[in-house]
Design a protein around this motif. Sequence first.
Motif, PDB file in Angstrom:
ATOM      1  N   MET A   1      52.832  78.320  -2.285  1.00 56.21           N
ATOM      2  CA  MET A   1      53.516  77.429  -1.351  1.00 56.21           C
ATOM      3  C   MET A   1      53.165  75.965  -1.656  1.00 56.21           C
ATOM      4  O   MET A   1      52.007  75.643  -1.913  1.00 56.21           O
ATOM      5  N   LYS A   2      54.208  75.139  -1.587  1.00 57.92           N
ATOM      6  CA  LYS A   2      53.953  73.717  -1.861  1.00 57.92           C
ATOM      7  C   LYS A   2      53.195  73.064  -0.696  1.00 57.92           C
ATOM      8  O   LYS A   2      53.414  73.427   0.458  1.00 57.92           O
ATOM      9  N   ARG A   3      52.364  72.070  -1.020  1.00 55.16           N
ATOM     10  CA  ARG A   3      51.706  71.305   0.040  1.00 55.16           C
ATOM     11  C   ARG A   3      52.721  70.397   0.712  1.00 55.16           C
ATOM     12  O   ARG A   3      53.675  69.950   0.086  1.00 55.16           O
ATOM     13  N   LYS A   4      52.461  70.106   1.991  1.00 51.95           N
ATOM     14  CA  LYS A   4      53.421  69.273   2.733  1.00 51.95           C
ATOM     15  C   LYS A   4      52.933  67.828   2.835  1.00 51.95           C
ATOM     16  O   LYS A   4      51.747  67.578   3.082  1.00 51.95           O
ATOM     17  N   ILE A   5      53.887  66.908   2.658  1.00 51.74           N
ATOM     18  CA  ILE A   5      53.576  65.482   2.801  1.00 51.74           C
ATOM     19  C   ILE A   5      54.571  64.868   3.773  1.00 51.74           C
ATOM     20  O   ILE A   5      55.746  65.211   3.749  1.00 51.74           O
ATOM     21  N   LEU A   6      54.063  63.981   4.640  1.00 55.50           N
ATOM     22  CA  LEU A   6      54.962  63.308   5.583  1.00 55.50           C
ATOM     23  C   LEU A   6      55.167  61.855   5.136  1.00 55.50           C
ATOM     24  O   LEU A   6      54.195  61.146   4.883  1.00 55.50           O
TER      25      LEU A   6
ATOM     26  N   GLU B   1      62.565  61.955  -3.710  1.00 56.95           N
ATOM     27  CA  GLU B   1      63.004  62.383  -5.035  1.00 56.95           C
ATOM     28  C   GLU B   1      61.844  62.486  -6.019  1.00 56.95           C
ATOM     29  O   GLU B   1      61.777  63.411  -6.806  1.00 56.95           O
ATOM     30  N   THR B   2      60.910  61.526  -5.922  1.00 55.43           N
ATOM     31  CA  THR B   2      59.820  61.565  -6.904  1.00 55.43           C
ATOM     32  C   THR B   2      58.793  62.653  -6.583  1.00 55.43           C
ATOM     33  O   THR B   2      58.112  63.139  -7.469  1.00 55.43           O
ATOM     34  N   LEU B   3      58.702  63.020  -5.317  1.00 55.74           N
ATOM     35  CA  LEU B   3      57.622  63.952  -4.947  1.00 55.74           C
ATOM     36  C   LEU B   3      58.093  65.392  -4.795  1.00 55.74           C
ATOM     37  O   LEU B   3      57.272  66.310  -4.734  1.00 55.74           O
ATOM     38  N   ARG B   4      59.408  65.601  -4.746  1.00 52.81           N
ATOM     39  CA  ARG B   4      59.911  66.907  -4.317  1.00 52.81           C
ATOM     40  C   ARG B   4      59.546  68.057  -5.241  1.00 52.81           C
ATOM     41  O   ARG B   4      59.428  69.195  -4.813  1.00 52.81           O
ATOM     42  N   ASP B   5      59.327  67.749  -6.552  1.00 49.24           N
ATOM     43  CA  ASP B   5      58.976  68.879  -7.431  1.00 49.24           C
ATOM     44  C   ASP B   5      57.558  69.393  -7.168  1.00 49.24           C
ATOM     45  O   ASP B   5      57.245  70.548  -7.415  1.00 49.24           O
ATOM     46  N   GLU B   6      56.682  68.535  -6.618  1.00 50.12           N
ATOM     47  CA  GLU B   6      55.307  68.999  -6.364  1.00 50.12           C
ATOM     48  C   GLU B   6      55.026  69.281  -4.891  1.00 50.12           C
ATOM     49  O   GLU B   6      54.156  70.079  -4.570  1.00 50.12           O
ATOM     50  N   TYR B   7      55.742  68.582  -3.977  1.00 58.17           N
ATOM     51  CA  TYR B   7      55.423  68.711  -2.556  1.00 58.17           C
ATOM     52  C   TYR B   7      56.663  68.987  -1.726  1.00 58.17           C
ATOM     53  O   TYR B   7      57.779  68.664  -2.142  1.00 58.17           O
ATOM     54  N   GLU B   8      56.421  69.551  -0.560  1.00 58.49           N
ATOM     55  CA  GLU B   8      57.499  69.612   0.418  1.00 58.49           C
ATOM     56  C   GLU B   8      57.413  68.323   1.242  1.00 58.49           C
ATOM     57  O   GLU B   8      56.364  68.027   1.813  1.00 58.49           O
TER      58      GLU B   8
ATOM     59  N   ILE C   1      55.547  54.743  -9.957  1.00 54.99           N
ATOM     60  CA  ILE C   1      55.596  56.161  -9.588  1.00 54.99           C
ATOM     61  C   ILE C   1      54.395  56.987 -10.053  1.00 54.99           C
ATOM     62  O   ILE C   1      53.770  57.685  -9.242  1.00 54.99           O
ATOM     63  N   PRO C   2      54.018  56.891 -11.354  1.00 54.27           N
ATOM     64  CA  PRO C   2      52.870  57.731 -11.768  1.00 54.27           C
ATOM     65  C   PRO C   2      51.601  57.399 -10.969  1.00 54.27           C
ATOM     66  O   PRO C   2      50.830  58.295 -10.631  1.00 54.27           O
ATOM     67  N   ILE C   3      51.430  56.127 -10.650  1.00 56.09           N
ATOM     68  CA  ILE C   3      50.213  55.740  -9.899  1.00 56.09           C
ATOM     69  C   ILE C   3      50.256  56.294  -8.477  1.00 56.09           C
ATOM     70  O   ILE C   3      49.271  56.859  -7.974  1.00 56.09           O
ATOM     71  N   VAL C   4      51.411  56.183  -7.824  1.00 53.42           N
ATOM     72  CA  VAL C   4      51.532  56.731  -6.478  1.00 53.42           C
ATOM     73  C   VAL C   4      51.206  58.221  -6.501  1.00 53.42           C
ATOM     74  O   VAL C   4      50.423  58.716  -5.682  1.00 53.42           O
ATOM     75  N   LYS C   5      51.773  58.912  -7.468  1.00 50.64           N
ATOM     76  CA  LYS C   5      51.537  60.367  -7.552  1.00 50.64           C
ATOM     77  C   LYS C   5      50.057  60.690  -7.742  1.00 50.64           C
ATOM     78  O   LYS C   5      49.515  61.576  -7.091  1.00 50.64           O
ATOM     79  N   GLN C   6      49.414  59.920  -8.624  1.00 56.21           N
ATOM     80  CA  GLN C   6      48.006  60.193  -8.906  1.00 56.21           C
ATOM     81  C   GLN C   6      47.136  59.920  -7.672  1.00 56.21           C
ATOM     82  O   GLN C   6      46.228  60.679  -7.359  1.00 56.21           O
ATOM     83  N   ARG C   7      47.477  58.863  -6.962  1.00 63.60           N
ATOM     84  CA  ARG C   7      46.688  58.533  -5.768  1.00 63.60           C
ATOM     85  C   ARG C   7      46.810  59.636  -4.724  1.00 63.60           C
ATOM     86  O   ARG C   7      45.835  60.009  -4.083  1.00 63.60           O
ATOM     87  N   ILE C   8      48.035  60.123  -4.547  1.00 64.42           N
ATOM     88  CA  ILE C   8      48.227  61.211  -3.584  1.00 64.42           C
ATOM     89  C   ILE C   8      47.395  62.419  -3.995  1.00 64.42           C
ATOM     90  O   ILE C   8      46.677  63.013  -3.194  1.00 64.42           O
ATOM     91  N   LYS C   9      47.473  62.739  -5.282  1.00 66.91           N
ATOM     92  CA  LYS C   9      46.734  63.901  -5.773  1.00 66.91           C
ATOM     93  C   LYS C   9      45.231  63.732  -5.512  1.00 66.91           C
ATOM     94  O   LYS C   9      44.561  64.640  -5.034  1.00 66.91           O
ATOM     95  N   ASN C  10      44.743  62.511  -5.814  1.00 67.42           N
ATOM     96  CA  ASN C  10      43.305  62.254  -5.636  1.00 67.42           C
ATOM     97  C   ASN C  10      42.847  62.454  -4.193  1.00 67.42           C
ATOM     98  O   ASN C  10      41.840  63.118  -3.941  1.00 67.42           O
ATOM     99  N   ILE C  11      43.607  61.876  -3.267  1.00 66.40           N
ATOM    100  CA  ILE C  11      43.073  61.972  -1.901  1.00 66.40           C
ATOM    101  C   ILE C  11      43.212  63.386  -1.339  1.00 66.40           C
ATOM    102  O   ILE C  11      42.384  63.819  -0.546  1.00 66.40           O
ATOM    103  N   ILE C  12      44.245  64.096  -1.781  1.00 74.84           N
ATOM    104  CA  ILE C  12      44.360  65.479  -1.301  1.00 74.84           C
ATOM    105  C   ILE C  12      43.179  66.310  -1.813  1.00 74.84           C
ATOM    106  O   ILE C  12      42.537  67.064  -1.092  1.00 74.84           O
ATOM    107  N   ASN C  13      42.887  66.089  -3.073  1.00 73.21           N
ATOM    108  CA  ASN C  13      41.762  66.774  -3.696  1.00 73.21           C
ATOM    109  C   ASN C  13      40.456  66.526  -2.960  1.00 73.21           C
ATOM    110  O   ASN C  13      39.699  67.429  -2.620  1.00 73.21           O
ATOM    111  N   LEU C  14      40.234  65.216  -2.728  1.00 69.73           N
ATOM    112  CA  LEU C  14      39.003  64.783  -2.081  1.00 69.73           C
ATOM    113  C   LEU C  14      38.876  65.419  -0.705  1.00 69.73           C
ATOM    114  O   LEU C  14      37.826  65.926  -0.320  1.00 69.73           O
TER     115      LEU C  14
END
Length: 558
Positions: free
Chosen positions: A1-6, A20-27, A110-123
Amino acid sequence: MKRKILVVDDNEISRLTLRETLRDEYEVLEAENGKDALELMHRTHKLLSAVLIDIIMPEMDGYELLKNIRKNAMLRQVPTIVVTGDTAIGTEEKALSLGATDFVTKPYNIPIVKQRIKNIINLRETSSIINSLQRDRLTGVYDREAFLDKAGSMIAAQGPGYYVLSCLDVDKFKVINEKYGMAKGDEILKFLAETFNKGFSELGGICGRITADVFAVLYPRKFINSNEVENIRRVASTPKLLLRPIVISVGEYVITDIELPVSTMFDRAALAVKTIKGRFDTRTAIFDESMMEQELREQEVADEMGGALKTNQFEAWFQPQYDHSSGALIGAEVLTRWHHLKKGLLMPCDFIPIFERNGFIYEMDKFIWEQVCVTLRRWLDEGDEPLPLSVNISRYNIIQRDFYETLTRLVKKYNIPTKLLRLELTESAFNYPNDEIVSMAERLAKFGFTIAIDDFGSGYSLLNTLKNVPANILKLDMHFLEDDGTARGRDIVESVVLMTKSFGMPVIAERVETRQQADFLKSVGCHYVQGYLYARPMPIEEYEELAKSHSKEHKPTF
Ligand code: C2E
Ligand code: CA
Ligand code: CA
């Protein structure tokens, strides 16, 4: 299941870009303003991995949203990233100070936004695993976050009315630390944690340490006021490591509203503690709504006091003091009034106790002392021989580092003979275990001030005070004796007057309301009175009139 982002943004294009940029990885969920977002978060926070927040939005902006998130223990767990086109200095700092986890500016990389989201979710995901196991390093009980978390699930599982949340606060822990050293202080905290933890676990509860010397426990309501709980507190108050028992103030919140964040429940228990701190007669208080009203009132006063000082809303009033045997005026006590712009004239009981708790009393009193010095200087310059004025000195003032310098500097600045300024120190100030107050009184007396012991009769250690404090005047408050204005009250007055006479200390009786009281006082040798019988506190112009019209033939002899 994809993780959800608001994604919270009022601009549709911005939302579309992010979706559009996030939909392949997140809901991706969306909200158009802070208000909708908050509602959505309340429903879905458990499933949300992150929230992206725009700052400028209608209805509720990003800052407001962050504030609301921060207030709620559950919502606070969800990481927030502020995205904004506003690159003004301070925007980022403000967002972070309101609890945002991270910050990115538009236009997006875009790549930076994606990486930042990934980082904080991980953390967040790793830290939440650690968090659930988090223990306080010193004592081994739950730390604040873990306690709130654990308590939250226990409360949710049982429903309303089942648990009590209790805040346990060690009185004057700082003094223990200072007196016995940090290591011993730590030992005490460990002992307390162990006692609470063991005791309340046996009752089906849990324990956490919230800040240095404040603990929280959650336990079933059926044990409230029970012998079991009493017993735990008794053991905790008498650590073998110390010779003296320690005092623990307890505030309790019976959990009726389980929708409240646990941190708010704790705040309520802590508020209940606040109402009994420093009191001698009670050790526990149960939260009720009136405490919140009181807190709101205090908050209101606190919001207004700085402005009131700047705009001269505090005014010195004067209550004359008389020699009842000759009718001569002998001086006055300065009592402060607050000319509130909306509420009219406020009496000290509406603000002084609040200022004494929040420390503002020092600011207000410095202002009043200066007014008094200015007034005395003017009287001296006008060629009068002014009668002395006495000012009230709160205990809080005395323990300020620059108190002595401030007061003596004022007297020097206006060149006021020290005998014209009397200092009233309340008797209860001398009840504290430290000798600081007594030695300050000694320094002030040495400088030349006349020291009066105020509110004599209200305290607990009457004789002790007289023995230790270098005072020149005793103010005997009739108010404290009046409820048994009968033989016993009169006996006390008589013996106090006799005793003080024997060491040459004059007594000024205050709150003298009737001629009978004044005559009785005179009959036992106390001639100086202050009270409604003669005059109420009055504004300066009135007092000046009064002083002018009064014969100065009868000079006070002290
Ligand atoms: P206090 O020092 O014990 O002052 C005496 C209080 O008794 C005053 O209340 C006075 O108005 C009141 N009083 C005077 N005569 C009578 C009487 O015949 N009957 C009755 N029932 N009361 C009488 P007030 O002005 O409301 O002040 C209350 C307290 O607030 C003072 O008690 C003092 O502790 C504090 N306070 C007032 N002004 C200041 C100030 O500028 N600084 C500080 N630190 N405390 C102040
Ligand atoms: Ca006084
Ligand atoms: Ca008094």
